[in-house]
Design an enzyme around this catalytic site. Structure first.
Site, PDB file in Angstrom:
ATOM      1  N   GLY A  71     -16.302  -6.858   4.010  1.00 53.69           N
ATOM      2  CA  GLY A  71     -16.898  -6.117   2.896  1.00 53.69           C
ATOM      3  C   GLY A  71     -16.410  -6.819   1.332  1.00 53.69           C
ATOM      4  N   GLU A  72     -17.276  -6.240   0.541  1.00 54.30           N
ATOM      5  CA  GLU A  72     -16.934  -6.933  -0.893  1.00 54.30           C
ATOM      6  C   GLU A  72     -16.913  -5.817  -1.895  1.00 54.30           C
ATOM      7  OE1 GLU A  72     -19.917  -9.909  -2.117  1.00 54.30           O
ATOM      8  OE2 GLU A  72     -20.074 -10.616  -0.287  1.00 54.30           O
ATOM      9  N   GLY A  73     -15.975  -6.057  -2.837  1.00 51.16           N
ATOM     10  CA  GLY A  73     -15.964  -4.970  -3.871  1.00 51.16           C
ATOM     11  C   GLY A  73     -16.259  -5.604  -5.241  1.00 51.16           C
ATOM     12  N   MET A  75     -14.676  -6.929  -7.231  1.00 52.99           N
ATOM     13  CA  MET A  75     -13.892  -8.345  -7.795  1.00 52.99           C
ATOM     14  C   MET A  75     -13.424  -8.902  -6.585  1.00 52.99           C
ATOM     15  SD  MET A  75     -10.291  -6.486  -8.995  1.00 52.99           S
ATOM     16  CE  MET A  75      -9.252  -5.679  -8.063  1.00 52.99           C
ATOM     17  N   GLY A  76     -13.360  -8.478  -5.243  1.00 53.78           N
ATOM     18  CA  GLY A  76     -12.820  -9.053  -4.119  1.00 53.78           C
ATOM     19  C   GLY A  76     -13.707  -9.247  -3.075  1.00 53.78           C
ATOM     20  N   VAL A  78     -13.393  -9.065   1.278  1.00 51.84           N
ATOM     21  CA  VAL A  78     -12.313  -8.693   2.299  1.00 51.84           C
ATOM     22  C   VAL A  78     -12.838  -9.291   3.585  1.00 51.84           C
ATOM     23  CG1 VAL A  78     -10.989  -7.026   3.604  1.00 51.84           C
ATOM     24  CG2 VAL A  78     -11.571  -6.623   1.242  1.00 51.84           C
ATOM     25  N   LYS A  94      -7.715 -10.267   1.630  1.00 47.34           N
ATOM     26  CA  LYS A  94      -8.557 -10.120   0.374  1.00 47.34           C
ATOM     27  C   LYS A  94      -8.358 -11.301  -0.574  1.00 47.34           C
ATOM     28  CE  LYS A  94      -9.740  -6.541  -2.773  1.00 47.34           C
ATOM     29  NZ  LYS A  94      -9.574  -5.128  -3.221  1.00 47.34           N
ATOM     30  N   ASP A 187      -9.117   5.163  -6.932  1.00 49.43           N
ATOM     31  CA  ASP A 187     -10.404   5.163  -6.419  1.00 49.43           C
ATOM     32  C   ASP A 187     -10.315   5.737  -5.063  1.00 49.43           C
ATOM     33  OD1 ASP A 187     -13.089   4.501  -6.538  1.00 49.43           O
ATOM     34  OD2 ASP A 187     -12.747   2.454  -5.860  1.00 49.43           O
TER      35      ASP A 187
END
Length: 821
Positions: A71-73, A75-76, A78, A94, A187
């Site tokens: 997955g992607e957030g 800023m990072g 994973v 990450k 969060d």
């Protein structure tokens, strides 16, 4: 025309495209929000020289080989990765996203890495390692949680509301650990709470502390600010103080708010604010709604959902919409809305306090979030005692029926009116008793105050004795309160194996209730039930069964056949008949009780576990061991779910499961199960408690079957000695132990003592059990085998004839040698 800009939510260069939703594709925040708040663009240039590109499967970052992107957030990224040295394991790696490694993002990323390194809790994903790539991009390797978001897991498994709440409590406990380490998550949302199945248990794991804020210490050497005008978090789960965006008013209660949103979603499958509407609103409107708009209560919101949506939501919780609404109304509405308070001073002070209130709801205790209503607290007191006070409704329905239906209606109305009077009388009594019990307990436990005890150690037994004295001395003028307390104290003595004192207290309570209420009252039936249980535990089965028959008859006349108290009477009568060996009567009673409990209380109530336990014993006695094992295992799961792993009833369930495993010849599985049962019960009850002797017998019998006769003899002789003292010389449980000891002595070649023990067991079983009970046949068969081995064939033939007659009557085969009776 495309307009380039920088997202102040995640720092990425994005393009705002007219006609699209206008949200950053990385963090889903409008990219131009707060533009100009940070005017020093030069200070935000990337700090590494790595050219942005997408890492591929098989590439290495330090000792980790990338397998796939998880997955992607904002800023990072994973990845699932394989660690190759110094140990081989799967991790979640990450890494700061390519092109996103600004000073600000690097600082926030290092904050997450340090925050996680501080924590060690089963509900928080662990950090294994941290470092940087060859080109300087920071990463950390953490526990790979092979799970799915908690809301999706609950829906897939169709977890009930109670089961969801137990998972939620674990999430609260994990977050409390983070708070104790000085870390706020900021969060909390379903995608950051993954559920991993470990063995037979579901374990929620909190992940992604990427926007965590240090509250008690500096987490990184680099500067980390929550910049004015920058919205950090996910709008749907964001607290009002986060929406202020000052960054100066964030504390652990911010996470409590997000937990409230998560609880809301777990309960009804929807969010307090509609996600689509919230995302379509402008930035200022998003902030205004979060700060000012009050969401609907869960029980109200479920009613406003589309019909198909609400129906499927209820089905995913194994119920229907009206029942779900009833479950939510009251406690769960109050708890959720207290967690979602706009004013954080009115929220729960901590995640632990929120979890404690959820536990109070599950245990039917008043919750802190409730309005301070005497009626509500009385209702909770009544609920814990399995009474549903519905007098007004019952009277109204009965009167309406009586007006419309002639003679049959009149009879029903009279019964309902009688029940209503008893319910009202009992409710008033409970209200009076609640105050009296409170005062009584305060005075009772003053004996443990050092100023009163004067240096002496006060034992639980001494407190009970003083309590019994206080009941008789101080409550003589309040007979119904006195009877209630005597009944409760009698049951406590019963659970401690103090049968003589239990007998006195229970009998006095019964007589007082008869005098005050008359013979035809449900409280009198309750007392008869409790006395019947005492007689059964003493081995006085006929007396116990007679009392249970009378209790069931009173409950059926006063409450009707569908009341839960009537079902309990049905269960106790069935249980007694099964234990006496009268299966033709006991089995249908237990099966009826099981069906009624499932309808009245649901499939996972503790009452279900008791029915399953006794039906399992019946199947084991008749040799259908796989069914018995299945029932015992389900009973144990229910008990562990409600009571936790360290409870005497769980010890009993382990004992029974070990017994049936032994009976199936699964000795290697049975031994650790019984050893755990003995250790648990000894720790919780004390080494002299009579309930331990059943486990000592089971373990001794198993060791006999495994050929360890000397060790078996040790446990069996210990159990026999204790049972002779606590139960007396004529108890069926003593006969069970004597029979196993006789078989052990036979194997050791000590024939004279073995014969003596067989004779004792047979004599007790002839007096205490039905004449066709299979346990008597088992003793006769063991004794006949001993007679043949010692050359007394003529005597053996006569004993074998008696055993055969019993087996033919029961329709069962002679017991195998692994039958522990």
């Amino acid at each position: 025309m495309a307009e380039p800009t920088r997202c102040t939510g995640c720092g990425a260069d994005v393009t705002k495209v007219p006609g699209v939703d206008g949200l950053c594709p990385n963090c889903r925040i409008p990219p131009d929000l707060g533009s100009g708040a940070n005017g020093d663009e030069q200070s935000e240039r990337t700090v590494t020289a790595e050219t942005p590109h997408t890492l591929q499967s098989g590439e290495h970052i330090g000792p980790y080989r990338l397998v796939e992107t998880l997955g992607e957030g904002g800023m990072g990224v994973v990845y699932r990765a394989e660690q190759e040295k110094p140990v081989r394991r799967t991790v979640a790696l990450k890494l700061i996203k390519a092109g996103m490694d600004t000073k600000r993002v690097v600082a926030r990323f290092e904050s997450e890495r340090q925050a996680l390194a501080l924590m060690n809790h089963p509900n928080i994903a662990r950090v294994f390692d941290a470092g940087a790539s060859e080109r300087g991009r920071p990463y950390f390797a953490m526990e790979y949680v092979e799970g799915i978001p908690v809301t999706r897991y609950c829906d897939r498994q169709r977890l009930s509301t109670r089961e969801r709440l137990r998972l939620f409590i674990q999430v609260c406990e994990g977050l409390q650990h983070a708070h104790q380490k000085g870390i706020i998550h900021r969060d909390i949302k379903p995608s950051n709470v993954l559920v991993k199945v470990q063995g037979d248990s579901a374990v929620p794991k909190i992940i992604d502390f990427g926007v965590a804020k240090a509250t008690a210490q500096r987490l990184t050497e680099k500067t980390l600010y929550t910049e004015l005008g920058q919205l950090i978090g996910t709008p749907e789960y964001m607290s009002p103080e986060q929406a202020e965006m000052t960054g100066h008013d964030i504390d652990t209660r911010t996470d409590v708010y997000s937990l409230g949103v998560l609880l809301y979603e777990l309960l009804i499958g929807a969010l307090p604010f509609d996600s689509g509407e919230l995302r379509r609103a402008g930035f200022d409107e998003i902030r205004r709604r979060i700060r000012e708009q009050e969401p609907s209560r869960p029980s109200t919101r479920i009613s406003t959902l589309d019909g198909d949506v609400s129906t499927s939501t209820a089905r995913r919780r194994r119920t229907d919409v009206p029942t779900l609404r009833r479950q939510l109304r009251g406690d769960l509405d109050w708890i959720t809305m207290k967690a979602l308070e706009k004013d954080r001073t009115r929220r729960y002070a901590s995640a632990l306090e929120l979890a404690a209130d959820v536990r109070r709801h599950l245990d039917h205790h008043p919750v802190l979030a409730s309005p301070p209503s005497t009626l509500y607290r009385l209702g909770k007191f009544v609920r814990r005692n399995r009474v549903k006070v519905a007098a007004g409704v019952v009277v109204l329905l009965a009167l309406v029926t009586g007006l419309g239906v002639a003679s049959v209606g009149l009879v029903r109305a009279r019964r309902a009116e009688q029940l209503a009077r008893q319910e009202a009388q009992r409710a008033n009594l409970e209200a009076e008793t609640a105050t009296q019990v409170s005062d009584f307990l305060v005075g009772l436990f003053e004996v443990s105050d050092p100023s009163e005890a004067r240096g002496s150690t006060i034992t639980a037994r001494e407190i009970l004795d003083k309590g019994a004295e206080k009941i008789e001395r101080e409550l003589a003028g309040q007979p119904m309160v006195q009877a209630r307390l005597m009944d409760t104290m009698g049951l406590v003595h019963l659970s401690l194996g103090l049968f003589d004192e239990a007998d006195r207290l229970l009998r006095e309570s019964l007589e007082t209730r008869r005098t005050e209420l008359g013979e035809e009252h449900r409280l009198v039936a309750d007392s008869l039930t409790h006395l019947g249980r005492l007689h059964f535990l003493r081995g006085e089965h006929d007396e116990g069964r007679e009392l249970q028959v009378r209790a069931l008859a009173i409950h059926e006349r006063t409450l009707g056949p569908d009341h839960v108290d009537t079902t309990w009477s049905l269960y106790w009568l069935g249980s007694h008949n099964v234990m006496m060996g009268d299966y033709a009567v006991g089995r249908p009673l237990l099966e009826r009780a099981l069906a009624r409990f499932e309808e009245q209380l649901g499939p996972d109530d503790l009452a279900i576990a008791w029915c399953l336990n006794d039906l399992a014993i019946l199947h084991a006695t008749q040799g259908t061991y796989p069914t018995s094992r299945q029932y015992f295992q389900r009973a144990m799961e229910i008990k562990e779910q409600h009571l936790g792993p360290d409870h005497p009833d769980v010890g009993l369930a382990l004992n029974n499961l070990g017994y049936v495993l032994s009976s199936m010849g699964l000795y290697e599985e049975a031994k650790p199960t019984l050893e755990r049962a003995l250790a648990l019960r000894e720790r919780l009850l004390g080494s002299d408690h009579p309930y331990l002797d059943g486990t000592r017998h089971s373990l001794g019998e198993l060791l006999r079957l495994m050929g360890d006769h000397q060790q078996a003899r040790h446990y069996l002789e210990q159990a026999m000695a204790n049972q002779q003292e606590s139960l007396g010389p004529n108890h069926p449980d003593l006969a069970l132990t004597l029979n196993s000891l006789a078989l052990t002595l036979h194997s050791l070649g000590e024939y004279a003592e073995a014969e003596s023990r067989f004779r004792q067991a047979i004599a007790i079983r002839e007096r205490a059990l039905e004449p066709h009970h299979p346990d008597l046949a088992k003793s006769l068969e063991g004794y006949a085998a001993l007679l043949r081995e010692t050359g007394r064939d003529h005597e053996a033939e006569a004993v074998e004839g008696r055993a055969r007659a019993i087996r033919l009557r029961q329709g069962s085969k002679p017991a195998a040698d692994n039958d522990p009776r």
